[in-house]
Design a protein around this motif. Sequence first.
Motif, PDB file in Angstrom:
ATOM      1  N   SER A 180       0.856  -1.190   0.071  1.00  0.00           N
ATOM      2  CA  SER A 180       0.085   0.194  -0.022  1.00  0.00           C
ATOM      3  C   SER A 180       0.850   1.309  -0.019  1.00  0.00           C
ATOM      4  CB  SER A 180      -0.910  -0.121   1.257  1.00  0.00           C
ATOM      5  OG  SER A 180      -0.025   0.264   2.474  1.00  0.00           O
ATOM      6  N   HIS A 181       0.298   2.554  -0.141  1.00  0.00           N
ATOM      7  CA  HIS A 181       1.135   3.653  -0.063  1.00  0.00           C
ATOM      8  C   HIS A 181       1.532   3.882   1.320  1.00  0.00           C
ATOM      9  CE1 HIS A 181      -0.868   3.969  -4.178  1.00  0.00           C
ATOM     10  NE2 HIS A 181      -0.059   5.102  -4.337  1.00  0.00           N
ATOM     11  N   TYR A 182       0.592   3.616   2.325  1.00  0.00           N
ATOM     12  CA  TYR A 182       1.089   3.846   3.680  1.00  0.00           C
ATOM     13  C   TYR A 182       2.196   2.820   4.152  1.00  0.00           C
ATOM     14  CZ  TYR A 182       0.346   3.575   8.674  1.00  0.00           C
ATOM     15  OH  TYR A 182       0.495   3.860  10.086  1.00  0.00           O
ATOM     16  N   ASN A 257     -18.622   5.632  -7.666  1.00  0.00           N
ATOM     17  CA  ASN A 257     -17.719   6.295  -6.494  1.00  0.00           C
ATOM     18  C   ASN A 257     -17.760   5.715  -5.021  1.00  0.00           C
ATOM     19  OD1 ASN A 257     -20.602   6.326  -6.001  1.00  0.00           O
ATOM     20  ND2 ASN A 257     -20.771   8.442  -6.385  1.00  0.00           N
ATOM     21  N   VAL A 258     -18.559   4.789  -4.955  1.00  0.00           N
ATOM     22  CA  VAL A 258     -18.621   4.087  -3.637  1.00  0.00           C
ATOM     23  C   VAL A 258     -17.606   2.732  -3.702  1.00  0.00           C
ATOM     24  CG1 VAL A 258     -19.816   2.455  -2.115  1.00  0.00           C
ATOM     25  CG2 VAL A 258     -20.926   4.476  -3.055  1.00  0.00           C
ATOM     26  N   VAL A 259     -17.435   1.871  -4.787  1.00  0.00           N
ATOM     27  CA  VAL A 259     -16.565   1.185  -4.889  1.00  0.00           C
ATOM     28  C   VAL A 259     -15.121   1.523  -5.068  1.00  0.00           C
ATOM     29  CG1 VAL A 259     -15.863  -0.755  -6.444  1.00  0.00           C
ATOM     30  CG2 VAL A 259     -18.325  -0.641  -5.967  1.00  0.00           C
ATOM     31  N   ASP A 260     -15.040   2.764  -5.730  1.00  0.00           N
ATOM     32  CA  ASP A 260     -13.827   3.433  -6.208  1.00  0.00           C
ATOM     33  C   ASP A 260     -13.417   4.023  -4.800  1.00  0.00           C
ATOM     34  OD1 ASP A 260     -14.320   2.769  -8.608  1.00  0.00           O
ATOM     35  OD2 ASP A 260     -14.535   4.870  -9.355  1.00  0.00           O
ATOM     36  N   ALA A 261     -13.985   4.319  -3.716  1.00  0.00           N
ATOM     37  CA  ALA A 261     -13.609   4.771  -2.584  1.00  0.00           C
ATOM     38  C   ALA A 261     -13.221   3.624  -1.548  1.00  0.00           C
ATOM     39  CB  ALA A 261     -14.640   5.349  -1.848  1.00  0.00           C
ATOM     40  N   THR A 262     -13.752   2.590  -1.708  1.00  0.00           N
ATOM     41  CA  THR A 262     -13.294   1.412  -0.849  1.00  0.00           C
ATOM     42  C   THR A 262     -11.929   0.674  -1.593  1.00  0.00           C
ATOM     43  OG1 THR A 262     -14.526  -0.213  -2.410  1.00  0.00           O
ATOM     44  CG2 THR A 262     -15.387   0.478  -0.209  1.00  0.00           C
ATOM     45  N   ASN A 263     -11.895   0.910  -2.905  1.00  0.00           N
ATOM     46  CA  ASN A 263     -10.491   0.582  -3.591  1.00  0.00           C
ATOM     47  C   ASN A 263      -9.285   1.564  -2.975  1.00  0.00           C
ATOM     48  OD1 ASN A 263     -11.444  -1.671  -4.576  1.00  0.00           O
ATOM     49  ND2 ASN A 263     -12.040  -0.889  -6.496  1.00  0.00           N
ATOM     50  N   TYR A 264      -9.785   2.739  -3.123  1.00  0.00           N
ATOM     51  CA  TYR A 264      -8.930   3.950  -2.730  1.00  0.00           C
ATOM     52  C   TYR A 264      -8.151   3.631  -1.427  1.00  0.00           C
ATOM     53  CZ  TYR A 264      -6.950   8.686  -2.225  1.00  0.00           C
ATOM     54  OH  TYR A 264      -6.077   9.711  -2.059  1.00  0.00           O
ATOM     55  N   VAL A 265      -8.970   3.490  -0.329  1.00  0.00           N
ATOM     56  CA  VAL A 265      -8.559   2.996   0.747  1.00  0.00           C
ATOM     57  C   VAL A 265      -7.703   1.805   1.075  1.00  0.00           C
ATOM     58  CG1 VAL A 265      -9.304   2.694   3.476  1.00  0.00           C
ATOM     59  CG2 VAL A 265     -10.350   4.393   2.051  1.00  0.00           C
ATOM     60  N   CYS A 266      -8.057   0.730   0.173  1.00  0.00           N
ATOM     61  CA  CYS A 266      -7.384  -0.308   0.092  1.00  0.00           C
ATOM     62  C   CYS A 266      -5.966  -0.042  -0.206  1.00  0.00           C
ATOM     63  CB  CYS A 266      -8.146  -1.545  -0.599  1.00  0.00           C
ATOM     64  SG  CYS A 266      -7.167  -3.011  -1.070  1.00  0.00           S
ATOM     65  N   HIS A 267      -5.742   0.516  -1.437  1.00  0.00           N
ATOM     66  CA  HIS A 267      -4.668   1.007  -2.057  1.00  0.00           C
ATOM     67  C   HIS A 267      -3.795   1.984  -1.107  1.00  0.00           C
ATOM     68  CE1 HIS A 267      -4.393  -1.706  -5.466  1.00  0.00           C
ATOM     69  NE2 HIS A 267      -6.058  -1.645  -5.637  1.00  0.00           N
ATOM     70  N   GLU A 268      -4.518   2.867  -0.376  1.00  0.00           N
ATOM     71  CA  GLU A 268      -3.805   3.732   0.459  1.00  0.00           C
ATOM     72  C   GLU A 268      -3.353   3.223   1.703  1.00  0.00           C
ATOM     73  OE1 GLU A 268      -5.161   8.167   1.524  1.00  0.00           O
ATOM     74  OE2 GLU A 268      -6.368   6.829   2.484  1.00  0.00           O
ATOM     75  N   LEU A 269      -4.283   2.365   2.445  1.00  0.00           N
ATOM     76  CA  LEU A 269      -3.878   1.725   3.821  1.00  0.00           C
ATOM     77  C   LEU A 269      -3.601   0.389   3.806  1.00  0.00           C
ATOM     78  CD1 LEU A 269      -6.567   3.422   5.844  1.00  0.00           C
ATOM     79  CD2 LEU A 269      -4.359   4.386   5.441  1.00  0.00           C
ATOM     80  N   GLY A 270      -3.671  -0.260   2.810  1.00  0.00           N
ATOM     81  CA  GLY A 270      -3.507  -1.635   2.614  1.00  0.00           C
ATOM     82  C   GLY A 270      -4.681  -2.465   3.410  1.00  0.00           C
ATOM     83  N   GLN A 271      -5.632  -1.991   3.799  1.00  0.00           N
ATOM     84  CA  GLN A 271      -6.547  -2.616   4.322  1.00  0.00           C
ATOM     85  C   GLN A 271      -7.958  -2.832   3.259  1.00  0.00           C
ATOM     86  OE1 GLN A 271      -7.276  -4.023   7.569  1.00  0.00           O
ATOM     87  NE2 GLN A 271      -9.223  -4.707   6.452  1.00  0.00           N
ATOM     88  N   PRO A 272      -8.256  -4.090   3.080  1.00  0.00           N
ATOM     89  CA  PRO A 272      -9.275  -4.307   1.913  1.00  0.00           C
ATOM     90  C   PRO A 272     -10.559  -3.954   2.613  1.00  0.00           C
ATOM     91  CG  PRO A 272      -7.808  -6.146   1.775  1.00  0.00           C
ATOM     92  CD  PRO A 272      -7.369  -5.260   3.038  1.00  0.00           C
ATOM     93  N   LEU A 273     -11.570  -3.282   1.839  1.00  0.00           N
ATOM     94  CA  LEU A 273     -12.968  -3.355   2.390  1.00  0.00           C
ATOM     95  C   LEU A 273     -14.059  -3.663   1.613  1.00  0.00           C
ATOM     96  CD1 LEU A 273     -11.605  -0.200   2.864  1.00  0.00           C
ATOM     97  CD2 LEU A 273     -12.974  -0.361   4.880  1.00  0.00           C
ATOM     98  N   HIS A 274     -15.229  -3.965   2.039  1.00  0.00           N
ATOM     99  CA  HIS A 274     -16.088  -4.492   1.022  1.00  0.00           C
ATOM    100  C   HIS A 274     -17.580  -3.712   1.313  1.00  0.00           C
ATOM    101  CE1 HIS A 274     -17.938  -6.786  -1.886  1.00  0.00           C
ATOM    102  NE2 HIS A 274     -18.773  -6.930  -1.280  1.00  0.00           N
TER     103      HIS A 274
END
Length: 804
Positions: A180-182, A257-274
């Motif tokens: 992830s970026h973090y 926008n919703v799915v993209d936001a979860t993907n964004y956080v996944c690649h930002e922090l390394g924590q997958p969300l659904h």
Amino acid sequence: MKISYKWLNDLIELTETPDELGRWLTATGLEVEGIEEVETVKGGLRGVVVGEVLSCEPHPDADRLRLTTVDVGQEAPLSIVCGAPNVAAGQKVLVATLGTTLYPTGSEQPLVMKKAKIRGALSEGMICAEDELGLGTSHAGILVLNTNLPNGTPAAEYLGMSSDYTIEIGLTPNRADAASHYGVARDLKAVLGKRIQLPAVATFRVDNHQLPIEIRVDNTEACPRYAGVTLTGLRVEDSPAWLKARLTAIGVRPVNNVVDATNYVCHELGQPLHAFDASQVKGNQVVVKTLPEGTLFTTLDGQERKLLATDLMICNAEEPMCLAGVFGGAKSGVTEATTAIFLESAYFSPAWVRRTAQHHGLKTDASFRFERGTDPNLPLYALQRAALLIQEVAGGQVSSEVLDVYPSPIADFQVPVKYRNVDRLIGKVLDRALIQRILESLDIRVEAVHEGGFTAVVPPYRVDVQREADVVEEILRIYGFDNLELSEALSSDYISDFPVNDPDKLRLRATELLAANGFQEIITNSLTKPIAQETLRESLLGEEVRILNYLSEELSVMRQTMLLSGLETVAYNLNRKQRDLKLFEFGKTYHKVNGKYVEKNHLSLLITGHVRPETWIEKAREVQFHDLASSVTQLLAALRVKSTETTEADRSLFQYGLTHTLNRKPLVSLGLVDPQLARLAEVKVPVFYADFDWDYLLKQYSAVVEYREVPRFPEVRRDLSLVLEKTVSFEQLRQLAERTEKQLLRKVNAFDVYEGENLLGKKAYALSFTLQDDQQTLTDKVIDKTMQRLMAAFERELGAVIRK
């Protein structure tokens, strides 16, 4: 794994260029494999500037066209013919100046701005619409700007479209923490001494309790932590340009926008969300459990799958909704009709996720991270961060309390470390305070410090740091391998060995191959008759070696060839009615060259009689030259010797035969033994003989196996019939073909040879040619051109007559 330079800059302030950053990351163990500039819009809108329409008049010869003059900050205004219905004097617009290359939306061909006359009027550029710039799909009219920027300002500056850089990292499987970026920023924090600033979540709050959800975790081994919250009043639509640009830069396809936001956080922090469509969470209940073996479940890709009893599922009160940590279900996904969601953030057992992903053949961004190990302390923060981001891009309210099921918190790793082992493994004594600073910069606490060592308290997201050697590696990669001085006495350990050719093993390999092909090993006497070798004197190396105290004249010299003793063995067997013989022998020959004694190792083969005994299904066939040649070829291939050339064999030994040479040195000679020579040993039947220079053969063997990728494109066979002079050999044909066509020719084979009364002094060859291209499928045009080139070479250099 791809990382965005601009995105990384949001987390940690960077003054380093992308190239400098790449060198730092590689030095820490995150090897950078490539850095690529990413433009928000193809071409970067270079040559497109802000302009002002000074005048706008109807075109005298076209009702829908306008003649405009536009100030773009140059000495004189530009004359531009514009067909947009909304163009008017006084507007600020975007202008593509002469020489600019545009990449319009939906067009495969770029558009280059050139000076032109449109219906007789000069046009020196173009006032652009959204789709013409590649910014969108609208072609309703030109873009009209609301700006006070001076004319001539680059469009990229007005739109805030600076280039990004994608940094591609070859992430090793053990570094899940850096996926992830973090995670990358944490390594940069340690090596550059900079602070990380994570996005704030202090503004997160619960707006109402309109959509409460109950969470129940039945299998806490597979799911140690599970958190969730609901959001209502959402507008599911395309994401804003900045969010799309961030995801596109790292190779992630925007969805909504919703799915993209979860993907964004996944690649930002390394924590997958659904995100689940809340209307599909029946009973307002989320249950984490396994289901009976063979339960059918349709995933997001529309494929129906049979579940294992060990597949962890996210279910509602009635049915499964998601393969936990791997892939969502077809029913519960977010669509344009979704107005409320249940947002999941969890920590799943790596072993459980890995087993499910492998069984179903699913590799997703989520499974990639979960099966390697995520941070169990991150789900709550990531959940709040994602909820705020979704509210930013899709609106809505948080409509439930955050539920966090975490019955047994995962403890940090406790790793005892001794200073003497740190010094030994690094090869240098580092200051103890420096060791502590390095570890603490990596979020590894140093506790229980004493004279001999300390205890490293490692956060659970560092799944690769659980042993003393792992802690030492962390110290070393941040300290820097380049900072280790080379000592006067260097030594190295190798994980893999570098095998030396073992002559005994290679001899065993040859023996097993020959025995498997029906050969029997013989051992003959190294002493022989002087008179027998006299007939071969001209072809033998050096002088013969005589025995000083020989017992009889018949055993008075050392052999200079393996052939004579082999023929004696053949004669011995023939005299005892053993007519079908396939023999081999490892032995030595002895020579006196320039006064020095020379020993040479050989492998000899002899065959005579029938290839196989006569049976009711097959008649007996006499051995032929090619039976021996086949065994020789097999043996060379087994010992990885391929690229040999052939010449005619020594006529003093053979009635006819071939010599395989390598680097112009004889490797093996084979052929039909000269009948007069055979009769010296009282052998009156045809005997075929091969003699390997075993010492030279061993030198050519390589223990390294060369691998060639299996061709992706089909091979093609073409046949050719030629009439040539009788003296032309197949080897001449093969070599000429390979010289003529070096790229596509894979194999040349002779499948028929004819000699008869109607071809006096000539013979006919039927050849097959195998052609193949590693890059593409061969076309008839290319094949025909290749065959024409081969036929021309045969006619020109060998006088061939092509039979058509």
